[in-house]
Enzyme design. Structure first.
Site, short mmCIF file in Angstrom:
data_model
loop_
_atom_site.label_atom_id
_atom_site.label_comp_id
_atom_site.label_asym_id
_atom_site.label_seq_id
_atom_site.Cartn_x
_atom_site.Cartn_y
_atom_site.Cartn_z
CG ASP A 326 -2.09 -0.99 1.00
OD1 ASP A 326 -2.88 -0.83 0.07
OD2 ASP A 326 -2.15 -1.96 1.77
CE1 TYR A 412 -9.09 -4.23 7.13
CE2 TYR A 412 -7.96 -5.05 5.20
CZ TYR A 412 -8.65 -5.28 6.36
OH TYR A 412 -8.91 -6.56 6.76
N1 ABN Z 1 -5.40 -2.10 -0.67
C1 ABN Z 1 -5.23 -1.88 -2.05
C2 ABN Z 1 -5.56 -0.47 -2.47
C3 ABN Z 1 -5.04 0.59 -1.76
C4 ABN Z 1 -5.34 1.88 -2.14
C5 ABN Z 1 -6.16 2.09 -3.22
C6 ABN Z 1 -6.65 1.02 -3.92
C7 ABN Z 1 -6.36 -0.26 -3.54
CU CU Z 2 -7.14 -7.16 7.98
#
Ligand code: ABN
Ligand code: CU
Length: 710
Positions: A326, A412
């Site tokens: 990320d 998340y």
């Molecule tokens: N967790 C993958 C992701 C992060 C930021 C934006 C799109 C996808």
């Molecule tokens: Cu998790």
């Protein structure tokens, strides 16, 4: 690209240069971003270019301290840029000297792909919605006709897929359906995965599983107030919110804050450091010192979260591609949230904005990206004497300073809190919330051991959240060392001369001489911690070196096997620590990113980032300028309690000073309450800042406060 050491000599700005911020580590201002994009546009005249990144290239460490400590010239303002040009593969990247107003270097790099920007993510959704084959697959999945506007996708980089390699700029679209605009689409995943070429702006392939699954007909599960009312509302309590814990807890700081900011330079208690922010790492803390009774001692040159990976554990194709890096692929800065007063943090708050380029090279601002505030930190130290029924006492309350940001990685949320205590402790607390990444699960399907059905037809795969913390120490100077510190029983048996009663135990410190020694793992049996220390700065009482001890117990090992794609792409995640020599050299850029500079679509083959820094493992890391990398995080086996939104899951680590201060460093923090034995005997007042005539905000929960009036 060549590093240009001579740039450090420039001091004055060329005509047209925007005013430079006061401090060389300050992030680029909106004017600087615009200025860089104007220079870059001129350089690429004739091409259609899209800006991806414009960020500060921090001055090299040496040049920085020449300026800061040796009266040297102020380092020039240098920016690094990445652009994507229509029709060209890979990226164009380069360096602009803003002070001198010229492009210092630029190159076309092929075989790599740039970080994804929030704009890229949104474009993908439109491309997917308008693709006729995606529309056909939606129909097969049972999406009602004419409802493509209800189709959503979380656009992820493809990770790496051998079928296309790194030549095309690709995203995988994780597909969902919302039955209406306010649904949480994670309740309604679809079973297929379109691959989007972002440069061609089209779907080039769709991964379709052999077993087809119809979309869930179950009502979505949501967490917004209107849905809480639908779920739990009654005639007596239409809101549906629980009624018995609704009274507010407010924080009062009647005299304001105890921190002081000079631009981005924070002074708080005895700490002083610079607060930076960039598209990738988000918050960066630099040039950190602690004022030890007038002696300004350096602690760390730079601290940041430099990478993370979220590997998913379902072995079925194409879920192996789900392992978002990320920070390197999307950016903790790019994905950062604007924060709200009294809501994301409470109390007396100072915010800092963050500035980024849009695709046209204009600056846009995320307001309130960094939150700075203090909180009460409970007891800092206390002792009472039992001889007079604990009346002889000192009770000193502590405060903490918190520098925080929250970034959203599609589903998340990562809430990052850099916490400072008055005793010199530095903590990093991460609160993980937001929504599980979900995949469809048919009525008669068993998720097996790879996931959990958290809601009807919703499978949440097992996964990990692993971070790389980058610590560039400068404890009492540039030459530092590192070691493991293990609690060990005496090796001699009970009854032996060396351990007659069998109770002996000690701390075994193993200093890393070479890089290869520093590749260590967490060891719970020995309560392993790690020491970062200056062997040349020895404590006058203990004879031990001035140390910051890393105490970190959330150290889940990477579970993907050797040879797996994710292990190759995140080589740093396979171990808990790596220490490498710091390098300012060409291509080194201070060894910042352990999965490489351009992470998206890296196959993990070849040597980049951590693999190249480790090299043959033979380089010296003892008593030299070192960078310490620490992998930490959690393994997440989802459960229904994590859905439809996760209550924050908290994990943390801390760095504590050991053998650095002569004695308890907070003896000079004024106690809230203190009485000596003679003051107790003579009925004297002592120190009291917590009785009700001083602290009007504290009171008894029940009854009146008469008993507490002194
Ligand atoms: N967790 C993958 C992701 C992060 C930021 C934006 C799109 C996808
Ligand atoms: Cu998790």
């Amino acid at each position: 690209m060549e590093r240009l050491a001579q740039l450090a000599l420039h001091t004055t700005s060329a005509a047209g240069a925007p005013p430079a911020p006061a401090h060389p580590l300050d992030p680029l201002s909106p004017q600087e971003i615009k200025n860089v994009s104007t220079l870059v546009k001129k350089n690429y005249e004739g091409k259609i270019i899209n800006f991806n990144t414009i960020t500060l290239r921090e001055p090299m460490k040496k040049a920085y301290y020449e300026w800061k400590e040796k009266n040297g010239p102020k380092p020039p303002r240098i920016a690094y840029f990445v652009i994507v040009a229509d029709g060209d593969q890979g990226v164009h990247e380069g360096v602009v000297d803003i002070t001198a107003q010229h492009i210092v270097e630029f190159q076309h790099t092929t075989g790599v792909q740039p970080i994804l920007t929030p704009h890229d993510l949104q474009t993908t959704e439109d491309i997917v919605r308008n693709d006729p084959e995606v529309q056909r697959q939606c129909e097969i999945s049972g999406v009602p006709p004419n409802s493509m506007h209800q189709i959503y996708c979380d656009a992820w980089t493809i990770g790496y897929d051998e079928r296309w390699g790194a030549e095309k700029r690709l995203q995988q679209a994780l597909m969902y359906w919302r039955s209406d605009e306010d649904d949480s689409h994670y309740s309604h995943p679809l079973d297929f995965c379109p691959i989007v070429d972002m440069n061609a702006k089209k779907v080039i392939y769709i991964d379709i599983p052999q077993r087809r699954r119809k979309i869930s007909k179950h009502k979505h599960s949501n967490f917004h107030p209107k849905h809480i009312a639908e779920k739990f509302g009654t005639k007596e309590n239409p809101s549906g919110f629980r009624q018995n814990d609704n009274f507010p807890i407010n924080v009062t700081q009647p005299e304001g804050v105890s921190f002081n900011l000079d631009g981005h330079v924070m002074s708080w208690s005895n700490f002083k450091f610079h607060i930076g922010f960039n598209y990738r790492e988000g918050i960066v803390l630099s040039d950190m010192t602690y004022n030890d009774h007038g002696n300004e001692r350096s602690l760390f040159h730079r601290i940041s979260l430099c990478e993370m990976v979220v590997p998913y554990g379902c072995p079925d194709f194409p879920h192996q591609r789900k392992h978002a890096l990320d920070i390197g692929e999307y950016g903790a800065g790019n994905c950062t949230n604007p924060l709200a007063l009294g809501c994301d943090c409470k109390g007396v708050i100072h915010y800092m904005d963050a500035h980024f380029p849009d695709k046209n090279g204009d600056a846009f601002t995320v307001r309130n990206a960094i939150c700075i505030h203090e909180e009460d930190d409970g007891i800092l130290f206390k002792h009472s004497d039992f001889r007079d029924d604990f009346q002889t006492t000192v009770t000193t309350r502590g405060k903490k300073l918190i520098i925080s940001q929250i970034f959203t990685a599609a589903n998340y949320e990562y809430c990052l809190y850099w916490i400072f205590r008055q005793d010199g402790t530095i903590k990093l607390e991460i609160r993980l919330t937001g929504i599980l990444n979900t995949y469809i699960c048919a009525d008669d399907e068993d998720t097996g051991k790879w996931g959990t059905q958290v809601y009807p037809n919703v499978n949440a795969h097992n996964h990990q959240h692993l971070f790389s913390l980058r610590l560039h120490p400068r404890i009492d100077g540039d030459n530092n060392s590192a070691a493991t510190s293990d609690a060990k029983s005496s090796p001699f048996p009970t009854g032996s001369a060396e351990n007659k009663y069998g109770n002996g135990f000690y701390c075994e410190k193993t200093t890393f001489n070479k890089v290869k020694d520093s590749i260590t793992d967490f060891e719970s049996k020995t309560a392993r911690t790690w020491d970062i220390f200056n062997p040349n700065s020895v404590h006058k009482y203990s004879g031990k070196p001035a140390t910051y001890k890393l105490v970190s117990t959330y150290c889940s090992p990477l579970l993907a096997q050797e040879g797996s794609l994710v292990r190759k792409r995140a080589p740093w995640a396979a171990n808990t620590t790596q220490v490498v020599p710091y390098s300012d050299d060409a291509h080194g850029y201070g060894r910042l990113y352990p999965s490489g500079d351009h992470v998206a679509q890296w196959s993990g083959d070849g040597v980049r980032g951590m693999t190249s820094w480790i090299d043959d493992g033979e380089a010296n890391v003892n008593n030299t300028d070192i960078v310490f990398f620490h992998t930490f995080g959690i393994t997440h086996f989802p459960a229904p309690e994590d859905f439809p939104v996760m209550p924050t899951e908290i994990f943390d680590l801390m760095l504590r000073p050991r053998n650095l201060h002569t004695e308890n460093p907070v003896l000079d923090v004024k106690p809230s309450y203190a009485k000596t034995t003679s003051e107790v005997k003579n009925g004297e007042a002592g120190v009291d800042s917590c009785s009700l005539n001083v602290d009007k905000a504290s009171r008894l929960a029940f009854g009146n406060n008469d008993c507490c009036k002194k």
